[in-house]
Design an enzyme around this catalytic site. Structure first.
Site, mmCIF file in Angstrom:
data_model
loop_
_atom_site.group_PDB
_atom_site.id
_atom_site.type_symbol
_atom_site.label_atom_id
_atom_site.label_comp_id
_atom_site.label_asym_id
_atom_site.label_seq_id
_atom_site.Cartn_x
_atom_site.Cartn_y
_atom_site.Cartn_z
ATOM 1 N N SER A 135 32.509 48.856 46.075
ATOM 2 C CA SER A 135 32.796 48.110 44.846
ATOM 3 C C SER A 135 32.528 48.956 43.616
ATOM 4 O O SER A 135 32.942 48.596 42.519
ATOM 5 C CB SER A 135 31.954 46.834 44.794
ATOM 6 O OG SER A 135 30.588 47.143 44.868
ATOM 7 N N HIS A 158 38.977 45.981 48.868
ATOM 8 C CA HIS A 158 37.765 45.407 48.280
ATOM 9 C C HIS A 158 37.760 43.888 48.357
ATOM 10 O O HIS A 158 38.553 43.221 47.705
ATOM 11 C CB HIS A 158 37.627 45.881 46.822
ATOM 12 C CG HIS A 158 36.333 45.486 46.196
ATOM 13 N ND1 HIS A 158 36.201 45.143 44.880
ATOM 14 C CD2 HIS A 158 35.089 45.367 46.744
ATOM 15 C CE1 HIS A 158 34.943 44.828 44.635
ATOM 16 N NE2 HIS A 158 34.253 44.951 45.742
ATOM 17 N N GLU A 170 41.278 43.348 46.489
ATOM 18 C CA GLU A 170 41.845 44.421 45.664
ATOM 19 C C GLU A 170 42.220 45.581 46.586
ATOM 20 O O GLU A 170 41.363 46.089 47.316
ATOM 21 C CB GLU A 170 40.819 44.907 44.633
ATOM 22 C CG GLU A 170 40.529 43.889 43.551
ATOM 23 C CD GLU A 170 39.398 44.317 42.619
ATOM 24 O OE1 GLU A 170 39.433 43.950 41.441
ATOM 25 O OE2 GLU A 170 38.442 44.999 43.068
ATOM 26 N N ASN A 208 35.390 43.830 39.004
ATOM 27 C CA ASN A 208 34.075 44.276 38.539
ATOM 28 C C ASN A 208 34.139 44.997 37.200
ATOM 29 O O ASN A 208 33.160 45.008 36.455
ATOM 30 C CB ASN A 208 33.394 45.145 39.596
ATOM 31 C CG ASN A 208 32.792 44.308 40.713
ATOM 32 O OD1 ASN A 208 32.595 43.108 40.553
ATOM 33 N ND2 ASN A 208 32.521 44.920 41.840
#
Ligand code: 3HC
Length: 305
Positions: A135, A158, A170, A208
């Site tokens: 991540s 992800h 992702e 993120n």
């Protein structure tokens, strides 16, 4: 060279090897198994594998209950069918041999990930697609441990915590990733009931990149004494429709993880530095060992419930 640009014959993804039986790895193994893919879950010790099975068992019970609310026999059938698709081993090289896809979800340490992928590259068949669930690290950097050919089949995949509940994946495209491999990853993502989005290999990808600076700013509100944790969380839940407020989400993600990501990005760059300046309250809590839900205390106290 012609060799390194020629497309590798792709096979349908049936066998998935997941490396790392922690919360993320177990979750990925679970959703793949629920979708009738064959999963091999790998970790370094039997204890870690047993822990992975426990994580899956606890979660899959909830899924089964939702699928068959009135029928306990059907619930058990669903659970058994999923578990039949899961085998576990501590031998990652052996597990690589039949894998069409390998998803790595181990510790966020670039050196450790690179060593793992180097070993897997030697052990896996030519067609095997390699993915990291990182991540916060660069997928391109991790992939450097593998051969020219493998890097064309190396992507970020992800998932989000809790994996069985969060619908997004992702797919991180490096410069070298082949389009056909991307397409296969999008397809398998949909097969396991998730929605893929495509993004470049930048710090934090999409989720993120937005979520971490937002959460850090929430900590700064606390640092400046502008509002209480409860009021920040209530505000974002009722005023912005978030399922969790930023403070409780940080406790959920882990404060050590939050700090690790912010510190890492400050070091590697690629993001506006003011977005990731250190926050005292976060550093203090981590130094005290208050890491969030998993340690019993973070911003909130979970030991009293
Ligand atoms: N296993 C299986 N199912 C689960 C589950 C689990 N562990 N946790 C939740 N669910 C399911 C429930 O069965 C329920 O399904 P339904 O709506 O179809 O009936 C649904 O998820 C909602 O669960 P609950 O009703 O029990 O509880 P909430 O409504 O409070 O939802 C939550 C819980 C899904 C965790 C929600 O609070 C949420 O979405 N929180 C935000 C989580 C988030 O932002 N995650 C991303 C973190 S960042 C990250 O992962 C990146 C990392 O790299 C740092």
């Amino acid at each position: 060279r012609a060799m390194s640009t020629s497309a590798i014959q792709q096979k349908e993804i049936r066998n998935i090897t997941v490396i790392g039986a922690g919360l993320m790895g177990a979750g990925i193994a679970q959703v793949a198994a629920q979708a009738q893919l064959k999963v091999t879950l790998v970790d370094t010790t039997d204890k870690a594998l047993e822990n992975g099975r426990t994580i899956i068992t606890n979660s899959i019970k909830r899924v089964a209950k939702k699928k068959h609310p009135e029928d306990q026999a059907k619930q058990q059938e669903y659970i058994d069918a999923a578990f039949q698709n899961i085998s576990t081993t501590t031998d990652s090289k052996q597990a690589a041999k039949d894998a069409d896809l390998i998803v790595e979800a181990i510790v966020e340490n670039i050196k450790v990930k690179q060593q793992l992928f180097k070993d897997l590259d030697a052990a896996a068949p030519e067609h095997t697609i390699f993915c990291s669930n990182t991540s916060s690290l660069s997928v391109t950097e991790i992939a450097k441990a593998t051969s020219d050919k493998r890097r064309q089949q190396f992507a970020g995949l992800h998932f989000f915590n809790p994996v069985p509940a969060m619908k997004l994946v992702e797919i991180v495209r490096t410069e070298e990733l082949q389009d056909t491999v991307f397409d296969q990853l999008a397809e398998v993502t949909k097969k396991i009931g998730k929605t893929p989005v495509s993004c470049k290999d930048t710090p934090g990808f999409i989720v993120n990149r937005l979520l971490v600076p937002y959460m850090l700013e929430a900590f700064r509100i606390l640092d400046r004494g502008e509002a209480s944790p409860q009021d920040v969380d209530t505000a974002m839940k009722l005023g912005a429709g978030m399922p969790m407020g930023p403070i409780e989400l940080a406790d959920f993600v882990g404060l050590d993880t939050m700090k690790f990501i912010a510190d890492g990005w400050r070091e590697t760059g690629g993001i506006e530095p003011s977005l990731v300046t250190p926050v005292k309250v976060l550093d203090d809590l981590v130094a005290e060992g208050r890491l969030g839900r998993k340690s019993g205390k973070g911003f909130y106290d979970y030991t009293k419930k």
